[in-house]
Design a protein around this motif. Sequence first.
Motif, short mmCIF file in Angstrom:
data_model
loop_
_atom_site.label_atom_id
_atom_site.label_comp_id
_atom_site.label_asym_id
_atom_site.label_seq_id
_atom_site.Cartn_x
_atom_site.Cartn_y
_atom_site.Cartn_z
N GLU A 49 0.84 -1.21 0.00
CA GLU A 49 0.00 0.00 0.00
C GLU A 49 0.88 1.26 0.00
O GLU A 49 0.65 2.19 -0.78
N ALA A 50 1.88 1.27 0.87
CA ALA A 50 2.77 2.45 0.94
C ALA A 50 3.54 2.62 -0.36
O ALA A 50 3.71 3.75 -0.85
N SER A 51 4.00 1.52 -0.92
CA SER A 51 4.82 1.65 -2.14
C SER A 51 3.95 2.06 -3.33
O SER A 51 4.42 2.77 -4.22
N ARG A 52 2.68 1.66 -3.33
CA ARG A 52 1.77 2.10 -4.41
C ARG A 52 1.61 3.63 -4.38
O ARG A 52 1.70 4.30 -5.40
N LYS A 53 1.41 4.14 -3.18
CA LYS A 53 1.26 5.60 -3.04
C LYS A 53 2.55 6.32 -3.44
O LYS A 53 2.52 7.33 -4.13
N ALA A 54 3.65 5.77 -2.98
CA ALA A 54 4.95 6.39 -3.29
C ALA A 54 5.22 6.34 -4.79
O ALA A 54 5.77 7.30 -5.37
N MET A 55 4.82 5.26 -5.42
CA MET A 55 5.01 5.12 -6.87
C MET A 55 4.29 6.25 -7.62
O MET A 55 4.84 6.86 -8.53
N THR A 56 3.06 6.54 -7.20
CA THR A 56 2.29 7.61 -7.84
C THR A 56 2.97 8.95 -7.63
O THR A 56 3.09 9.77 -8.55
N GLU A 57 3.43 9.20 -6.40
CA GLU A 57 4.12 10.46 -6.10
C GLU A 57 5.34 10.65 -6.99
O GLU A 57 5.57 11.72 -7.53
N ILE A 100 10.32 10.89 -2.66
CA ILE A 100 9.27 10.15 -1.95
C ILE A 100 8.94 10.89 -0.65
O ILE A 100 9.84 11.15 0.16
N PRO A 101 7.67 11.26 -0.45
CA PRO A 101 7.31 11.94 0.82
C PRO A 101 7.74 11.10 2.03
O PRO A 101 7.65 9.87 2.00
N PHE A 102 8.18 11.80 3.07
CA PHE A 102 8.74 11.10 4.23
C PHE A 102 7.75 10.14 4.87
O PHE A 102 8.12 9.06 5.33
N ASN A 103 6.47 10.52 4.94
CA ASN A 103 5.51 9.62 5.60
C ASN A 103 5.41 8.28 4.87
O ASN A 103 5.32 7.21 5.49
#
Lengths: 94, 615
Positions: free
Chosen positions: B219-227, B506-509
């Motif tokens: 889930e986190a990597s999916r969001k980071a991928m979009t960013e 990649i945003p820190f969160n």
Amino acid sequence: MPAININFIGPWRVLLGARTVTVKVESIDEARNYVETNFGPVFEKKIKSMGVGKKQSIWDNSNILLNGKNIKLHEQITFKDGDKLDLLPKVAGG
Amino acid sequence: MNGYHGKILIADLTNGKLTDEPLNEKYARDFIGSTGLAARYLYDMVDEKTDPLGPDNPLILMPGLLNGTSGPSVSRWGGATKSPYTGHYGDANAGAWFGAELKNAGYDGIILKGKSSKPVYIYIKDGKAEIKDAGHLWGKDTYKTQEEIKKEYSDNRVQVACIGPASENLVPYGNIMSEYGHCLGRAGLGCVMGSKKVKAIAVRGKTKLPMADPEKFREASRKAMTEVKEGFLSMIMHQTGTAGWIDSAISYGDGPTNYYTAPTLPESSKISGAEQLEKYQTDSTACYGCPIRCRKILQIKEGKHLYDRVEGPEYETLMAWGALMGLDIDMSTAVYLNELCNAYGFDTISSGASAAYAFYLYNLGVISEKDTGGLKLTWGNIDAAIELAHQIGQNKGFGAVLAGGTKKMAQKYGRPSGEAVQTKGLEFPMHDPRAYHSMGIVYATAPRGADHNKNDAYQVDSGVVHPDLDVEVTDRWADDKAIGVVKGQNFRNLTDSLGICHFAIIPFNMLIDMINASTGWNTTMDELLKAGERTFQMQRALSCKLGITAKDDELPELAVRPIPNSGQEGHVPNMGKMLPEYYAIRDWDKLSGKPSKKCLESLDMPEIAVDLGAK
């Protein structure tokens, strides 16, 4: 009103499809308006074709040189005829 | 041990023995991975007496923590050794696919020790390793070597890190090449591999990486991928790659020309990323897991050297083997020179700088055809540059002099030491500190010598700063750079340890979520940045242990001579102000250059404080 040359440097040239435009503007704000109004839609179309949803500003993503010298984006400058404004994408790497 | 396989491979080449050793969990927690973790292992294994080309000098290769996962742009892996080129701490990192595949093969790192009596290569698959004969590969270039090993296993997904003839010939800045043209480029790690007669390491596997919470990681990597995909930097890098910087380098005066004595050569625009995209690019490709795809595939249909499909050269090579020698080259020649350096397997920065210094000396009348073996090194002589690349790769003729690097060249020809543009023996990359004063501090203080990757402060001064990193963007010629450089170095050491590309913001969160989900740690960004600082200070301590002192933290005189009427506008970095400020922030001793005892202890390294004799 002075005529200045706005140069799109490097990647901007490719993304916006223009190398240099000559425009009549007096101030930095007017130059910004010109760029965003005339090239913003070109840029938006390009980034959409790359699958990017976020809207992006050309001006805010640029570093600006006036006659080859750094200027600050908030600097109040009055142009004179023949001035050269270089827009460089705010990226670096390599 | 989540996030890691919990083991490293120890290859003792002297007796041909391979053993698995448990990963040191404390080192992993403190230094995370890649160059950081490799350097911590190295600290225990070398001292001032260690011969870089002797059996006691280890070569340590390690993936970044996130290599092999579904995170975005997590391909970076690294290595460390005592450098045969500089004589002190050396490290390098690279992208491409080797790091991810090493992790997939079930290992958190490889330590090569000893020396083989005959050429060998190491093959690792799914947690098992074997030493194989490499007699048939010795002498082959890096491209052929990779092809042949892939062919031997009938598997194109085998990833090979290998050396070329340059490292076999012990060129001190020989590199390690993987995925055709992607290298651990600097400080001579390939030369150490050559001294051990290890031609290659090949890896392949599908070993499952233990993760604390795989679903949360996804889930986190999916969001980071979009960013990452939607970032402005990513978009531009996708379009024009690192060579896209050339046009800006011309405007800013960032690309050194005629060996640091002239404004950036405007003709370099002919080989820029924009030009490549418009005229030569047919495709793009990516490192492991990267949505940016900044690597260019070119087709060269005109010029002396033709290519149907070839990977485009990066910015550093284009400038070092271009403007730095005053070469007004076309794309065909630029690609040819890049391919030549890669096939031989040597660092394009140190080699280009050494060749350019030879051009400089020739044009001053210090050396002549008698010294160069008949080559006329007038600025811009492309044929001479090509011949020098061959001679360097073969470590013969005048090329053998250039293989020693600029510092030794200055000594050989009785020149002032400040003429050799390097710090601690390693040549400057192609970002001029007169264009970006922050780079003066970066080059002066980087543990391995001039190193633009620790950190790429010219990016910050161009307005590219991680939005979550508390660094102020100030004028590129300001002299208030010390604090920003410290923060940037700590951050870059962290991202290197994690294996994240510098172009991926990649945003820190999201970063914290990925790391915690992978490892099961309950870490924070403050703790991670502290790990970055710890890694930097440990690498500095290692440099000091190997003989570096405060007097080595200086910029050469030639690189701080003003060039008016250029994009630099005659500015030079005020090192007299910035360096003491930097030392105060780092808490380094003004004479020995060592990090203080207090500093090392506060970073949980009391054992290093003791070993180093820190005060």
